[in-house]
Scaffold this motif. Structure first.
Motif, PDB file in Angstrom:
ATOM      1  N   VAL A 205       0.834  -1.197   0.000  1.00  0.00           N
ATOM      2  CA  VAL A 205       0.000   0.000   0.000  1.00  0.00           C
ATOM      3  C   VAL A 205       0.873   1.253   0.000  1.00  0.00           C
ATOM      4  CG1 VAL A 205      -1.645   1.356   1.357  1.00  0.00           C
ATOM      5  CG2 VAL A 205      -2.003  -1.094   1.047  1.00  0.00           C
ATOM      6  N   TYR A 206       1.936   1.242   0.814  1.00  0.00           N
ATOM      7  CA  TYR A 206       2.819   2.407   0.844  1.00  0.00           C
ATOM      8  C   TYR A 206       3.442   2.676  -0.527  1.00  0.00           C
ATOM      9  CZ  TYR A 206       7.065   5.109   1.297  1.00  0.00           C
ATOM     10  OH  TYR A 206       8.047   6.038   1.089  1.00  0.00           O
ATOM     11  N   LEU A 209       0.671   3.511  -3.261  1.00  0.00           N
ATOM     12  CA  LEU A 209       0.020   4.802  -3.029  1.00  0.00           C
ATOM     13  C   LEU A 209       0.999   5.944  -3.280  1.00  0.00           C
ATOM     14  CD1 LEU A 209      -2.410   6.460  -2.203  1.00  0.00           C
ATOM     15  CD2 LEU A 209      -1.768   6.135   0.194  1.00  0.00           C
ATOM     16  N   ALA A 261      -2.527  -1.935   5.961  1.00  0.00           N
ATOM     17  CA  ALA A 261      -2.931  -1.016   4.902  1.00  0.00           C
ATOM     18  C   ALA A 261      -3.058   0.408   5.432  1.00  0.00           C
ATOM     19  CB  ALA A 261      -4.251  -1.475   4.288  1.00  0.00           C
ATOM     20  N   ILE A 265      -0.914   3.656   4.195  1.00  0.00           N
ATOM     21  CA  ILE A 265      -1.543   4.895   3.732  1.00  0.00           C
ATOM     22  C   ILE A 265      -0.974   6.096   4.489  1.00  0.00           C
ATOM     23  CG2 ILE A 265      -3.709   6.192   3.690  1.00  0.00           C
ATOM     24  CD1 ILE A 265      -5.137   3.513   3.190  1.00  0.00           C
ATOM     25  N   VAL A 269       1.111   9.153   2.687  1.00  0.00           N
ATOM     26  CA  VAL A 269       0.573  10.518   2.717  1.00  0.00           C
ATOM     27  C   VAL A 269       1.533  11.458   3.439  1.00  0.00           C
ATOM     28  CG1 VAL A 269      -1.282  11.948   3.661  1.00  0.00           C
ATOM     29  CG2 VAL A 269      -1.826   9.790   2.527  1.00  0.00           C
TER      30      VAL A 269
END
Length: 299
Positions: A205-206, A209, A261, A265, A269
């Motif tokens: 996810v990292y 994203l 997850a 994220i 971000v």
């Protein structure tokens, strides 16, 4: 006494020191993460004999760790190099105008013209300002995930199948079993104590994203109207499939995957918006002096 303007493209002692410090800080976080995984041991958690959540069979991973990290790092680096080359200003005049507009105050007492840097210097500088924050976030994700895994020691869904506890060493009628002896493969038993959070979910996810947000910031030309969301969708589905595979492979509980997850994220971000400064609408300025010097605000 007038101060001479310091070009952002000349490797002065101060800039070299700043770049070196950035690299050392990223390396320090990565080193701490590596030491956590090498020196810490998982918390020895007990179990209930009738706990069906840890009684699933053992399966090999649909997505091995080698594939996870190979794609996570390799795909990001590949797209960084390609997109930065495409996004780079085309002419020397654009670079000069960007430099002069971004540092008008600094040039107030500087009379000699500044030699324009080469296109290669701009390119390498741009790649540096993307890769280093990405590596910093990956190291941070790895460190926090490792600490949580070892401190909690949550049992994986296939724990009992790889542990194969010796029934002569405990009595199920006592309820929660803390003293027991595993007869299975020690390496598999060791890994079976590291369920929370899911490392596959967290890193996939990292990395995906980060790449999705990077593409959103960089691919702004007219031809990217359809290509951009199409590529972003593929990256999202790659991360989603990785997360789901950890559940149907019986490697993690759904809550492990969800927690991984969420952490992925948050890490992505944080790095994108607080470290790399990808999103301010600005003219292109490349300064190899740290994370926050890639852009300058357009007036």
């Amino acid at each position: 006494m007038s101060l001479k303007h310091e070009s952002p493209y000349i490797c002065t002692k101060r800039k070299c020191l700043t770049v070196t410090l950035d690299v050392i800080l990223v390396g320090s976080v990565a080193l701490c993460a590596g030491l956590v995984h090498q020196l810490m041991t998982p918390y020895h958690r007990g179990f209930y004999c009738n706990d069906e959540s840890i009684g699933y069979p053992f399966h090999s991973s649909t997505i091995p760790s080698s594939v996870l990290y190979g794609v996570g790092f390799g795909l990001n680096f590949l797209l960084f190099f390609i997109i930065e080359a495409l996004w780079l200003p085309k002419t020397t005049d654009e670079w000069k105008s960007s430099s002069s507009s971004s540092s008008a105050d600094d040039h107030e007492n500087h009379n000699s013209p500044e030699k324009a840097p080469s296109r290669l210097i701009f390119y390498l500088c741009a790649v540096y300002n993307i890769i280093l924050p990405f590596l910093f976030g990956a190291a941070l994700e790895f460190l926090a995930r490792g600490l949580t895994k070892y401190l909690l020691g949550r049992l994986r869904p296939h724990f009992l199948s790889v542990c194969q506890p010796d029934p002569s060493t405990f009595n199920c009628s006592t309820g929660y079993i803390e003293e027991y002896k595993c007869t299975g493969d020690p390496d598999l038993v060791y890994q079976a104590r590291l369920s929370f959070p899911s490392g596959h979910a967290s890193f996939s996810v990292y990395s995906m994203l980060f790449l999705i947000l990077y593409i959103q910031a960089r691919m702004r030309w007219r031809q990217a109207v359809i290509i951009r969301p199409w590529v972003q969708l593929i990256l999202f589905l790659m991360a989603l499939y990785t997360c789901i595979s950890r559940i149907f492979d019986y490697k993690h509980h759904w809550s492990d995957v969800l927690a991984g997850a969420i952490w992925g994220i948050l890490a992505a971000v944080f790095v994108v918006f607080k470290v790399s400064s990808l999103f301010p609408r600005s003219r292109y300025i490349c300064s190899p002096s740290g994370f926050h010097h890639t852009f300058t605000t357009k007036l």
